[in-house]
Design an enzyme around this catalytic site. Sequence first.
Site, PDB file in Angstrom:
ATOM      1  N   ASP A   1      42.727  48.417  66.955  1.00 55.27           N
ATOM      2  CA  ASP A   1      41.319  48.630  67.321  1.00 55.27           C
ATOM      3  C   ASP A   1      41.180  49.873  68.193  1.00 55.27           C
ATOM      4  OD1 ASP A   1      40.141  45.194  67.754  1.00 55.27           O
ATOM      5  OD2 ASP A   1      41.264  46.174  66.166  1.00 55.27           O
ATOM      6  N   ALA A   2      42.135  50.030  69.116  1.00 56.61           N
ATOM      7  CA  ALA A   2      42.046  51.143  70.060  1.00 56.61           C
ATOM      8  C   ALA A   2      42.153  52.479  69.326  1.00 56.61           C
ATOM      9  CB  ALA A   2      43.160  51.028  71.088  1.00 56.61           C
TER      10      ALA A   2
ATOM     11  N   SER B   1      30.625  32.830  35.053  1.00 56.22           N
ATOM     12  CA  SER B   1      31.544  33.761  34.410  1.00 56.22           C
ATOM     13  C   SER B   1      31.730  33.293  32.964  1.00 56.22           C
ATOM     14  CB  SER B   1      32.858  33.839  35.166  1.00 56.22           C
ATOM     15  OG  SER B   1      33.373  32.561  35.350  1.00 56.22           O
ATOM     16  N   LEU B   2      32.583  33.963  32.226  1.00 59.20           N
ATOM     17  CA  LEU B   2      32.694  33.676  30.796  1.00 59.20           C
ATOM     18  C   LEU B   2      34.111  33.270  30.426  1.00 59.20           C
ATOM     19  CD1 LEU B   2      30.749  36.777  29.429  1.00 59.20           C
ATOM     20  CD2 LEU B   2      29.972  34.409  29.339  1.00 59.20           C
TER      21      LEU B   2
ATOM     22  N   GLU C   1      26.968  41.355  21.813  1.00 52.67           N
ATOM     23  CA  GLU C   1      26.634  42.567  22.560  1.00 52.67           C
ATOM     24  C   GLU C   1      27.860  43.037  23.326  1.00 52.67           C
ATOM     25  OE1 GLU C   1      24.232  39.733  24.665  1.00 52.67           O
ATOM     26  OE2 GLU C   1      24.567  40.850  26.533  1.00 52.67           O
TER      27      GLU C   1
ATOM     28  N   LYS D   1      30.483  43.900  26.171  1.00 50.41           N
ATOM     29  CA  LYS D   1      30.748  43.405  27.521  1.00 50.41           C
ATOM     30  C   LYS D   1      30.973  44.635  28.392  1.00 50.41           C
ATOM     31  CE  LYS D   1      33.504  40.013  30.028  1.00 50.41           C
ATOM     32  NZ  LYS D   1      33.886  40.820  31.187  1.00 50.41           N
TER      33      LYS D   1
ATOM     34  N   ASP E   1      31.887  46.927  31.456  1.00 48.34           N
ATOM     35  CA  ASP E   1      32.888  46.825  32.517  1.00 48.34           C
ATOM     36  C   ASP E   1      32.335  47.432  33.799  1.00 48.34           C
ATOM     37  OD1 ASP E   1      35.202  46.206  33.743  1.00 48.34           O
ATOM     38  OD2 ASP E   1      36.443  47.677  32.703  1.00 48.34           O
TER      39      ASP E   1
ATOM     40  N   ARG F   1      27.310  39.284  42.551  1.00 51.11           N
ATOM     41  CA  ARG F   1      27.703  37.963  42.090  1.00 51.11           C
ATOM     42  C   ARG F   1      28.425  37.167  43.179  1.00 51.11           C
ATOM     43  NH1 ARG F   1      32.161  35.612  39.770  1.00 51.11           N
ATOM     44  NH2 ARG F   1      31.649  33.905  38.363  1.00 51.11           N
TER      45      ARG F   1
ATOM     46  N   GLU G   1      24.448  44.222  34.348  1.00 49.58           N
ATOM     47  CA  GLU G   1      25.638  44.892  34.834  1.00 49.58           C
ATOM     48  C   GLU G   1      25.302  46.279  35.366  1.00 49.58           C
ATOM     49  OE1 GLU G   1      28.066  42.788  34.453  1.00 49.58           O
ATOM     50  OE2 GLU G   1      29.982  43.850  34.644  1.00 49.58           O
TER      51      GLU G   1
ATOM     52  N   TYR H   1      21.106  41.651  30.713  1.00 52.35           N
ATOM     53  CA  TYR H   1      21.583  40.808  29.608  1.00 52.35           C
ATOM     54  C   TYR H   1      21.410  39.310  29.854  1.00 52.35           C
ATOM     55  CZ  TYR H   1      25.754  40.959  32.610  1.00 52.35           C
ATOM     56  OH  TYR H   1      26.600  40.901  33.673  1.00 52.35           O
TER      57      TYR H   1
ATOM     58  N   LYS I   1      37.591  39.666  24.069  1.00 46.51           N
ATOM     59  CA  LYS I   1      38.131  40.834  24.756  1.00 46.51           C
ATOM     60  C   LYS I   1      38.800  41.809  23.782  1.00 46.51           C
ATOM     61  CE  LYS I   1      37.942  40.748  28.901  1.00 46.51           C
ATOM     62  NZ  LYS I   1      38.619  39.981  29.928  1.00 46.51           N
TER      63      LYS I   1
ATOM     64  N   CYS J   1      67.551  29.165  44.906  1.00 48.97           N
ATOM     65  CA  CYS J   1      66.354  29.827  45.413  1.00 48.97           C
ATOM     66  C   CYS J   1      66.770  31.013  46.280  1.00 48.97           C
ATOM     67  CB  CYS J   1      65.529  28.840  46.231  1.00 48.97           C
ATOM     68  SG  CYS J   1      64.181  29.627  47.115  1.00 48.97           S
TER      69      CYS J   1
ATOM     70  N   CYS K   1      65.645  30.198  50.152  1.00 53.75           N
ATOM     71  CA  CYS K   1      66.178  29.151  51.034  1.00 53.75           C
ATOM     72  C   CYS K   1      67.544  28.645  50.579  1.00 53.75           C
ATOM     73  CB  CYS K   1      65.193  27.982  51.146  1.00 53.75           C
ATOM     74  SG  CYS K   1      65.083  26.948  49.682  1.00 53.75           S
TER      75      CYS K   1
ATOM     76  N   CYS L   1      62.479  25.916  42.854  1.00 54.32           N
ATOM     77  CA  CYS L   1      63.256  25.685  44.057  1.00 54.32           C
ATOM     78  C   CYS L   1      63.071  24.230  44.459  1.00 54.32           C
ATOM     79  CB  CYS L   1      62.753  26.623  45.150  1.00 54.32           C
ATOM     80  SG  CYS L   1      63.184  26.086  46.803  1.00 54.32           S
TER      81      CYS L   1
ATOM     82  N   CYS M   1      61.622  25.054  52.265  1.00 56.40           N
ATOM     83  CA  CYS M   1      61.686  26.427  51.744  1.00 56.40           C
ATOM     84  C   CYS M   1      60.567  27.256  52.369  1.00 56.40           C
ATOM     85  CB  CYS M   1      61.550  26.441  50.224  1.00 56.40           C
ATOM     86  SG  CYS M   1      61.505  28.119  49.560  1.00 56.40           S
TER      87      CYS M   1
HETATM   88  S1  IVH Z   1      26.654  37.092  30.212  1.00 58.72           S
HETATM   89  C1  IVH Z   1      26.359  33.057  31.480  1.00 58.72           C
HETATM   90  N1  IVH Z   1      26.783  39.429  29.051  1.00 58.72           N
HETATM   91  O1  IVH Z   1      31.187  39.622  32.424  1.00 58.72           O
HETATM   92  C2  IVH Z   1      26.431  34.413  31.078  1.00 58.72           C
HETATM   93  N2  IVH Z   1      28.122  39.050  30.971  1.00 58.72           N
HETATM   94  O2  IVH Z   1      33.354  37.729  32.497  1.00 58.72           O
HETATM   95  C3  IVH Z   1      26.690  35.345  32.177  1.00 58.72           C
HETATM   96  N3  IVH Z   1      29.409  40.996  31.677  1.00 58.72           N
HETATM   97  O3  IVH Z   1      30.136  37.994  35.325  1.00 58.72           O
HETATM   98  C4  IVH Z   1      27.293  36.564  31.739  1.00 58.72           C
HETATM   99  N4  IVH Z   1      28.706  42.358  30.122  1.00 58.72           N
HETATM  100  O4  IVH Z   1      29.573  40.484  35.074  1.00 58.72           O
HETATM  101  C5  IVH Z   1      27.232  38.660  30.048  1.00 58.72           C
HETATM  102  N5  IVH Z   1      26.757  41.482  27.983  1.00 58.72           N
HETATM  103  C6  IVH Z   1      27.198  40.706  28.957  1.00 58.72           C
HETATM  104  C7  IVH Z   1      28.117  41.165  29.919  1.00 58.72           C
HETATM  105  C8  IVH Z   1      28.565  40.298  30.911  1.00 58.72           C
HETATM  106  C9  IVH Z   1      29.472  42.228  31.190  1.00 58.72           C
HETATM  107  C10 IVH Z   1      30.183  40.512  32.840  1.00 58.72           C
HETATM  108  C11 IVH Z   1      29.407  39.777  33.889  1.00 58.72           C
HETATM  109  C12 IVH Z   1      30.066  38.430  34.014  1.00 58.72           C
HETATM  110  C13 IVH Z   1      31.419  38.716  33.459  1.00 58.72           C
HETATM  111  C14 IVH Z   1      32.088  37.465  32.949  1.00 58.72           C
END
Ligand code: IVH
Length: 707
Positions: A43-44, A92-93, A124, A126, A128, A147, A182, A234, A322, A427, A430, A445, A451
């Site tokens: 901190d200092a 999430s998905l 559609e 996904k 990034d 999120r 996104e 989306y 994916k 291990c 340990c 282990c 351990c």
């Molecule tokens: S739908 C319940 N659509 O992917 C549906 N998610 O792995 C909620 N993401 O947290 C998500 N493109 O951040 C949806 N066309 C898309 C997306 C998308 C990117 C992300 C989003 C989500 C994450 C899940």
Amino acid sequence: MSTEVAVEKMDGAQAAQELAGLADVLARANAAYHRDDAPEISDAEYDRLKRRNAAIEERFPELKRDDSPSDMVGAPVSETFTKVKHAVAMLSLGNAFNDEDVAEFESRVAKYLGIKQGIAFTAEPKIDGLSLSLRYEQGVLVQAATRGDGETGENVTNNARMIDDIPQTLTGAPDVLEVRGEVYMSHANLAALNAAQLAKAAKPFANPRNAAAGSLRQLDARITKARPLHFFAYAWGELSEPLATTQMGAIERLAALGFSTNPLTGRFQGAKALVTHYRKIEEQRATLGYDIDGVVYKVDDLELQRRLGVRSTTPRWAVAHKFPAEIAHTWVEGIDIQVGRTGALSPVARLTPVTVGGVVVSNATLHNEDYIQGRDSKGGMIREGRDIRVGDWVEVYRAGDVIPKVRDVDVSKRKADSKPYVFPAVCPECGSPALREEGDSVARCTGGLICPAQAVEKLKHFVGRSAFDIDGLGKKQIEMFFHDKTLPIREPADIFTLAQRDAQQLTKLKNRDGWGELSAANLFAAIEAKRKIPLNRLIFALGIRHVGDSSGALLAGHYGSWRALVSTLDAAKDHAGEAWEDLLSIDGVGAVMAAALVDTFHAPDTRAAIDRLVAELDVQDAIANDTSGSPVTGKIVVFTGTLELMTRAEAKGRAETLGAKVSGSVSKKTDIVIAGPGAGSKAKKAEALGVKILTEVEWLALIGEAR
Ligand code: IVH
């Protein structure tokens, strides 16, 4: 630093150079403190550097930087975003990695709904980036939140206002509208940003996702403004009225309201057509100008989406297909064994650093002994039986955020004197024997609580992000406290007695190297804040084998309270009987997980440690999904016989969403038995016990779903 030039003797060039350096050092110190929970400077020293930065800026005001540390609000400990509880959880998905997984997704949906075919889906890209929830009230943007953990995010409203794609006002929108989508950075904007970063001697961003996240999560919104971000809508959260009856319709409505929606979104019938669209998107991937990492499929009919509902944190009605992982080649410099919290011995390849999909990788998992030797868990050959050795030239790959893996080896590059890797029999931490149980792919282990590696890994897991997530108590601090003689943390309960024990010490934490008044006080406050802990997090934090964070949520949702969970586990000691059956009745809990839970709670030493921990805590009951208005909340129901209007899976899913507990067997505790044609002994037993019996139609009428 003896080489420091006195501020009053500096020239402009020296000042600019040092300001750049200080911005970098202080930003890193901040990140290490906040994001990584691993302070790098005291901190200092932090304060001294900040004062020096301010003094240089005072002499050379024209050289003050956009990212000046002076504009970072407050001390490194007080600055954070305020928290926002999402009205509707941000999900999430689940993932699909190949065409079969997609076909499997379609049939899972069809089976759940009891529909044969003809289900329409949207597909559609996904994106990034990072997801953002925008709340509009009466057509005015009132809040933007990240999120976070899905339940609670960070308030980034001021920053979101700087993004051109995000409308500040809407005409003709529902009174309450939460738009989700996104935030991302285009390749062109990333290149420009990185050029500017380099010009001012700042660190460039590794990829557009990091750049977008770093730009949105800025306490100073002016920085966000200077970094062009984009937004695709989306999905949605809370709504005062529906947007449409289909996913496609809702997206079109959002587009009409002024949001950017992805032009590659389409509507398709069945898995085959989805995969065809996936291939089309994949072909365009390199020329889109922004990063995508897959294709998302969603059931188009919103009524079907509602019926399918959510399992833990992922919707049953959507999946992310994916893109294949990115690969690279490099040398294995060594193979180390890591001992995990459950004792598993995991081999890790130390690699000559190599960039895989924008990220520098220097470690990759080798899974287990068989994997190194070129065998799968059933004894079959992988890599045509090629083993992996220190000194080998290997192919590594990385999919999404997961740990990189070693996939293959080029034996033609192997030296003549190379030797096969010998997996240790004990291990490395340990010295206890490492044993492989029948059917287990990893050696473990056998040291258990003696351990130190297991104990410290358990503690690291305990303070992890989905567990107790204590600010300022990360992996580094756990290592330090674990080995500390005067103020040790050896088990989770010790965390909660830390402040009290420190008060009794002669040398206080605040007076130690690397600590200060503020950081010690902050740590104690952060620990205090987590005494109150949601049940699901506590369950996950215990680090029981097979019990992940979504299982924690399932168990918490089913049992509601710590007491109810413990009494079930106590009663299920023999892996039989009503309590055992009740555990197995939870969708997502199998015999293996149930056994791990029960056995953990019946191991005397472990149980004592759990009891010591819980005595320190205020465990929050699981808040059932706003089922207060539901006619069946808290009721124990049993389905028996043939259901004709919905599948068994849907009936169970709906009942649970409405706060009921679905059990497999009838007892005096049962509230309602829903009996379809062919119901046998369970209906008879219900009758004998005087339990209410409903037909499927009566049940649907009761829960307001008359068909
Ligand atoms: S739908 C319940 N659509 O992917 C549906 N998610 O792995 C909620 N993401 O947290 C998500 N493109 O951040 C949806 N066309 C898309 C997306 C998308 C990117 C992300 C989003 C989500 C994450 C899940």
